[in-house]
Design a protein around this motif. Structure first.
Motif, PDB file in Angstrom:
ATOM      1  N   ASP A   8       5.238   5.670   0.473  1.00 22.55           N
ATOM      2  CA  ASP A   8       4.254   5.939   1.527  1.00 22.55           C
ATOM      3  C   ASP A   8       3.768   4.633   2.142  1.00 22.55           C
ATOM      4  O   ASP A   8       3.663   4.504   3.367  1.00 22.55           O
ATOM      5  CB  ASP A   8       3.047   6.702   0.972  1.00 22.55           C
ATOM      6  CG  ASP A   8       3.306   8.177   0.725  1.00 22.55           C
ATOM      7  OD1 ASP A   8       4.329   8.705   1.217  1.00 22.55           O
ATOM      8  OD2 ASP A   8       2.481   8.805   0.027  1.00 22.55           O
ATOM      9  N   ALA A   9       3.452   3.649   1.287  1.00 20.80           N
ATOM     10  CA  ALA A   9       2.959   2.364   1.784  1.00 20.80           C
ATOM     11  C   ALA A   9       4.015   1.668   2.642  1.00 20.80           C
ATOM     12  O   ALA A   9       3.695   1.079   3.680  1.00 20.80           O
ATOM     13  CB  ALA A   9       2.545   1.474   0.610  1.00 20.80           C
ATOM     14  N   ASN A  69      -5.609   9.698   0.582  1.00 21.03           N
ATOM     15  CA  ASN A  69      -6.627   8.689   0.285  1.00 21.03           C
ATOM     16  C   ASN A  69      -5.995   7.321   0.062  1.00 21.03           C
ATOM     17  O   ASN A  69      -6.520   6.299   0.526  1.00 21.03           O
ATOM     18  CB  ASN A  69      -7.448   9.094  -0.939  1.00 21.03           C
ATOM     19  CG  ASN A  69      -8.343  10.279  -0.661  1.00 21.03           C
ATOM     20  OD1 ASN A  69      -8.633  10.608   0.490  1.00 21.03           O
ATOM     21  ND2 ASN A  69      -8.781  10.954  -1.700  1.00 21.03           N
ATOM     22  N   LYS A  70      -4.864   7.285  -0.651  1.00 17.82           N
ATOM     23  CA  LYS A  70      -4.165   6.022  -0.897  1.00 17.82           C
ATOM     24  C   LYS A  70      -3.630   5.446   0.416  1.00 17.82           C
ATOM     25  O   LYS A  70      -3.717   4.229   0.642  1.00 17.82           O
ATOM     26  CB  LYS A  70      -3.022   6.254  -1.891  1.00 17.82           C
ATOM     27  CG  LYS A  70      -2.225   5.033  -2.231  1.00 17.82           C
ATOM     28  CD  LYS A  70      -2.859   4.274  -3.368  1.00 17.82           C
ATOM     29  CE  LYS A  70      -1.954   3.196  -3.913  1.00 17.82           C
ATOM     30  NZ  LYS A  70      -1.788   2.033  -3.060  1.00 17.82           N
ATOM     31  N   LEU A  71      -3.092   6.288   1.285  1.00 21.68           N
ATOM     32  CA  LEU A  71      -2.630   5.816   2.590  1.00 21.68           C
ATOM     33  C   LEU A  71      -3.771   5.204   3.405  1.00 21.68           C
ATOM     34  O   LEU A  71      -3.600   4.170   4.044  1.00 21.68           O
ATOM     35  CB  LEU A  71      -2.001   6.967   3.382  1.00 21.68           C
ATOM     36  CG  LEU A  71      -0.554   7.284   3.080  1.00 21.68           C
ATOM     37  CD1 LEU A  71      -0.164   8.623   3.686  1.00 21.68           C
ATOM     38  CD2 LEU A  71       0.355   6.186   3.591  1.00 21.68           C
ATOM     39  N   LYS A  72      -4.925   5.847   3.385  1.00 24.54           N
ATOM     40  CA  LYS A  72      -6.081   5.318   4.122  1.00 24.54           C
ATOM     41  C   LYS A  72      -6.503   3.966   3.567  1.00 24.54           C
ATOM     42  O   LYS A  72      -6.817   3.042   4.332  1.00 24.54           O
ATOM     43  CB  LYS A  72      -7.253   6.316   4.061  1.00 24.54           C
ATOM     44  CG  LYS A  72      -7.035   7.544   4.914  1.00 24.54           C
ATOM     45  CD  LYS A  72      -8.197   8.515   4.771  1.00 24.54           C
ATOM     46  CE  LYS A  72      -7.999   9.762   5.607  1.00 24.54           C
ATOM     47  NZ  LYS A  72      -9.095  10.731   5.414  1.00 24.54           N
ATOM     48  N   ASN A  93      -6.341   0.490   5.696  1.00 23.20           N
ATOM     49  CA  ASN A  93      -7.514  -0.357   5.877  1.00 23.20           C
ATOM     50  C   ASN A  93      -7.269  -1.762   5.370  1.00 23.20           C
ATOM     51  O   ASN A  93      -7.715  -2.737   5.974  1.00 23.20           O
ATOM     52  CB  ASN A  93      -8.743   0.261   5.213  1.00 23.20           C
ATOM     53  CG  ASN A  93      -9.227   1.495   5.945  1.00 23.20           C
ATOM     54  OD1 ASN A  93      -9.033   1.623   7.148  1.00 23.20           O
ATOM     55  ND2 ASN A  93      -9.822   2.428   5.227  1.00 23.20           N
ATOM     56  N   LEU A  94      -6.553  -1.906   4.258  1.00 25.51           N
ATOM     57  CA  LEU A  94      -6.202  -3.239   3.744  1.00 25.51           C
ATOM     58  C   LEU A  94      -5.267  -3.961   4.712  1.00 25.51           C
ATOM     59  O   LEU A  94      -5.373  -5.173   4.907  1.00 25.51           O
ATOM     60  CB  LEU A  94      -5.555  -3.140   2.367  1.00 25.51           C
ATOM     61  CG  LEU A  94      -6.474  -2.781   1.219  1.00 25.51           C
ATOM     62  CD1 LEU A  94      -5.658  -2.573  -0.067  1.00 25.51           C
ATOM     63  CD2 LEU A  94      -7.502  -3.866   1.001  1.00 25.51           C
ATOM     64  N   HIS A  95      -4.356  -3.200   5.298  1.00 31.87           N
ATOM     65  CA  HIS A  95      -3.395  -3.759   6.253  1.00 31.87           C
ATOM     66  C   HIS A  95      -4.107  -4.296   7.496  1.00 31.87           C
ATOM     67  O   HIS A  95      -3.694  -5.289   8.093  1.00 31.87           O
ATOM     68  CB  HIS A  95      -2.362  -2.686   6.619  1.00 31.87           C
ATOM     69  CG  HIS A  95      -1.347  -3.141   7.607  1.00 31.87           C
ATOM     70  ND1 HIS A  95      -0.362  -4.049   7.286  1.00 31.87           N
ATOM     71  CD2 HIS A  95      -1.152  -2.816   8.911  1.00 31.87           C
ATOM     72  CE1 HIS A  95       0.382  -4.271   8.347  1.00 31.87           C
ATOM     73  NE2 HIS A  95      -0.063  -3.511   9.336  1.00 31.87           N
TER      74      HIS A  95
END
Length: 167
Positions: free
Chosen positions: A110-111, A156-159, A163-165
């Motif tokens: 996903d990441a 949630n992990k994608l969000k 945001n980190l990206h």
């Protein structure tokens, strides 16, 4: 997937990758979702560490079973009930460990898909559309029964990754 499938999957070898998309899947996705899916599936190919983790998990659990057998035999408490209890516990632990590794692989894919497309909304809508049959039974039960993480965990992990990206 089969001809009428609403799924996407990959088959790969050392030098190639084949992406399979079902007809229902193609009908029910838009362009951005399709591009995210392709990047996600290719992201699985980049996760080569899972092929090392899987045999280590099996051999590690086999080793634990031998240790349990030796200890219970030495203590004189090894019998059919002990064997069944220990074996069942280790079997469930192996399933949970394998599914945990598969979940990590999904999160990583996903990441990668998100980093290649930068289309958070496409990723979220894709997961919401095609993961609606998976019920959330809580973390432990999900680890026993599902090879993919709960859709809301993935979203949630994608969000968080998105945001980190941006930072």
């Amino acid at each position: 997937p089969g001809k009428d499938s609403d799924n996407a999957q990959i088959k790969y070898s050392l030098d190639s990758i084949d992406v399979y998309l079902g007809e229902k899947f193609l009908k029910n996705t838009n362009y951005d979702q399709l591009i995210f899916t392709l990047c996600h599936e290719i992201g699985h190919k980049q996760q080569t560490n899972k092929w090392i983790q899987i045999p280590i998990t099996f051999f590690g659990c086999f080793f634990v079973e031998i240790i349990v057998f030796l200890i219970t035999s030495y203590l004189g408490i090894y019998n059919t009930a002990t064997f069944f209890l220990c074996s069942s516990t280790i079997f469930i632990s192996v399933i949970m460990t394998m599914n945990f590794l598969l979940w990590r692989d999904e999160y990583d894919a996903d990441a990668i898909g998100l980093s290649k497309t930068n289309k958070l909304n496409a990723a979220i809508s894709l997961i919401e559309t095609f993961s609606n049959t998976q019920k959330d039974y809580g973390l432990i039960m999900n680890l026993i029964f599902y090879t993919h993480p709960d859709p809301q965990y993935r979203i949630n992990k994608l969000k968080m990754d998105y945001n980190l990206h941006l930072q």
